[in-house]
Enzyme design. Structure first.
Site, mmCIF file in Angstrom:
data_model
loop_
_atom_site.group_PDB
_atom_site.id
_atom_site.type_symbol
_atom_site.label_atom_id
_atom_site.label_comp_id
_atom_site.label_asym_id
_atom_site.label_seq_id
_atom_site.Cartn_x
_atom_site.Cartn_y
_atom_site.Cartn_z
ATOM 1 N N HIS A 82 4.233 -1.066 -13.054
ATOM 2 C CA HIS A 82 3.553 -1.013 -11.572
ATOM 3 C C HIS A 82 4.490 0.056 -10.934
ATOM 4 O O HIS A 82 5.398 0.298 -11.096
ATOM 5 C CB HIS A 82 4.088 -2.344 -11.151
ATOM 6 C CG HIS A 82 3.921 -2.711 -9.544
ATOM 7 N ND1 HIS A 82 2.461 -2.967 -9.407
ATOM 8 C CD2 HIS A 82 4.427 -2.391 -8.451
ATOM 9 C CE1 HIS A 82 2.773 -2.920 -7.852
ATOM 10 N NE2 HIS A 82 3.673 -2.682 -7.264
ATOM 11 N N ASP A 161 0.558 -15.132 -2.527
ATOM 12 C CA ASP A 161 0.770 -13.853 -2.158
ATOM 13 C C ASP A 161 -0.474 -13.392 -1.101
ATOM 14 O O ASP A 161 -0.082 -12.637 -0.458
ATOM 15 C CB ASP A 161 0.858 -12.946 -3.208
ATOM 16 C CG ASP A 161 1.416 -11.611 -2.640
ATOM 17 O OD1 ASP A 161 2.334 -11.555 -2.226
ATOM 18 O OD2 ASP A 161 0.633 -10.725 -2.934
ATOM 19 N N SER A 183 6.765 -10.717 -3.935
ATOM 20 C CA SER A 183 5.271 -10.417 -3.934
ATOM 21 C C SER A 183 4.891 -9.442 -5.073
ATOM 22 O O SER A 183 3.886 -9.863 -5.856
ATOM 23 C CB SER A 183 4.835 -9.596 -2.319
ATOM 24 O OG SER A 183 3.608 -8.996 -2.591
HETATM 25 N N1 URA Z 1 3.155 -4.181 -2.569
HETATM 26 C C1 URA Z 1 2.972 -5.772 -2.725
HETATM 27 O O1 URA Z 1 2.322 -6.101 -3.611
HETATM 28 N N2 URA Z 1 3.669 -6.408 -2.042
HETATM 29 C C2 URA Z 1 4.468 -5.991 -1.164
HETATM 30 O O2 URA Z 1 5.043 -6.827 -0.297
HETATM 31 C C3 URA Z 1 4.554 -4.645 -0.855
HETATM 32 C C4 URA Z 1 3.949 -3.717 -1.524
#
Ligand code: URA
Length: 433
Positions: A82, A161, A183
């Site tokens: 990621h 989320d 998140s």
């Molecule tokens: N990317 C995400 O998935 N969540 C966040 O809070 C910030 C960046």
């Protein structure tokens, strides 16, 4: 239990119990707790923070608020990666095929772009026919067949989320490290891979503006991953200039293809070799960086990685002739060269401004439902540390709508040129485990 009591407790610096965090996330996801109370809680968290245990419990509650993907039907080690996002960041599209060619299984769910950062799904969709809405069954079959799938997140993945992020966006509570970490990690953990490699970027074009904040975010995410039994590592990388030369969807896909053909930009390749080395070690394909780099370089030299990308494109309905013949990608009406007004060394290059120019040309979204033009964007000719002569091309603008004076000025303002020699920036600051 009452939400108002939990808000008061956090406001006054208290520690939320596991049960209280469960009550809050379950209640909010299922519409029993209203936005105004959750908004107040988010702001209290921004001021008072969450400790390590609270952050892990919050992540776990968010992760279990919806589907958790079961990848046990895929043989071998499932690796995931990621990036916290940046300008010109096409790493997943190079790295995914490279590690897949070396034997990792890449079952990846990616996102779309918003604002100045591009999204992997938008870049992929510049290949005609390619779709990213894939059922869980087809996703698993595809990874078993070609070791690689990059698809959109299913709607049922981490609904907490989706609601929380939208609320954070309008309550000035996005930039809070435990909230960002929970998140990101809740989505990564719900996607079901065995290992997670994070590319946490810092700098002008990144979410985290300083190296120090990037490290705190990385450590918070590593702690969450480890507490929930996932091998989680992080690269801290520089996003003070765009990655590679291309910014914009199909322009970036062409750069991906160039890189997998062995002619890519040095910084992009180096990031992929370093990130890929960690991923191969996480998957126990090798136990040291030297052999990992060799395996990854061989995957490029033998074109095995390129064939993995091609197989993925085909499996997801895309026209794979575009991978063999990138000249097929739709061309813009105009290509405008921006020439330097002076001679000197490029001292700084504002990635954020260039990302915004690309977005305003139509390559990105200002709001969630905007349509995008896959063909537009920028291709840099000069990056930090390069020498440029007066009238030499700084970058080329690929546009279907001309170039306004405002955008041209933004491009010139993004470049700072000086007389003194400038060395190339360090790309990878640290690897954290
Ligand atoms: N990317 C995400 O998935 N969540 C966040 O809070 C910030 C960046």
């Amino acid at each position: 239990m009452y939400m108002v009591d939990l808000i008061q407790k956090k406001r006054d610096g208290g520690i939320l119990s596991d049960e209280e965090i469960h009550f809050m996330i379950d209640g909010y996801t299922n519409n029993r707790i209203p936005d105004y109370q959750m908004g107040a809680m988010l702001m209290a968290i921004c001021f008072q923070g969450l400790n390590k245990h609270e952050t892990v419990v919050l992540t776990s509650e968010m992760m279990h608020s919806g589907d958790v993907i079961d990848l046990s039907g895929i043989e071998g080690v499932k690796v995931d990666k990621h990036s916290t996002g940046g300008v010109g960041d096409k790493t997943s599209l190079v790295l995914g095929p490279m590690v897949a060619a070396c034997g990792c299984k890449v079952a990846k769910m990616s996102g779309r772009g918003l604002g100045h950062t591009g999204g992997t799904l938008d870049k992929l969709e510049s290949i005609p026919g390619l779709h990213v809405d894939v059922s869980e069954e087809d996703f698993i079959n595809q990874v078993n067949d070609c070791h690689l799938a990059i698809i959109g997140q299913t709607k049922a993945l981490v609904p907490a989320d989706k609601k929380l992020y939208a609320l954070r966006d309008v309550t000035a509570t996005v930039s809070c490290i435990p909230l960002i970490a929970s998140s990101i990690m809740s989505k990564k953990l719900a996607s079901g891979s065995d290992t997670i490699l994070l590319d946490v970027k810092y700098g002008e074009g990144a979410f985290m503006k300083t190296k120090e904040d990037a490290k705190v975010l990385a450590q918070t995410m590593i702690d969450i991953g480890k507490s929930l039994n996932k091998d989680t590592r992080a690269l801290i990388s520089n996003m003070n200039e765009p990655l590679g030369y291309a910014i914009g969807n199909s322009l970036e896909i062409k750069e991906v293809i160039d890189t997998l053909n062995g002619h890519g930009p040095k910084d992009l390749l180096e990031l992929c070799l370093q990130a890929g080395s960690q991923m191969l070690m996480q998957a126990h394909i090798t136990d040291n960086e030297i052999s990992a780099r060799k395996l990854l370089q061989d995957a490029i030299d033998s074109k095995k990685a390129l064939r993995c990308l091609q197989a993925m494109v085909k499996a997801q309905g895309g026209d794979d002739s575009y991978i063999r013949h990138p000249e097929l990608f739709e061309k813009t009406k105009e290509v405008i060269s921006i020439r330097s007004q002076c001679s000197g060394y490029i001292k700084s290059l504002n990635a954020l401004s260039l990302g915004i120019v690309s977005m305003k040309l139509g390559g990105g979204r200002m709001v969630k439902d905007d349509d995008i033009d896959h063909s537009v964007g920028l291709v840099l000719n000069k990056k930090i540390g390069d020498y440029v002569s007066k009238d030499e091309v700084l970058l080329k603008v690929y546009t279907n709508t001309g170039l306004s004076k405002e955008l041209e000025d933004s491009i010139y303002d993004a470049y700072h040129i000086c007389d003194e020699f400038v060395s190339k920036p360090v790309l990878i600051e640290e690897i954290m485990k």
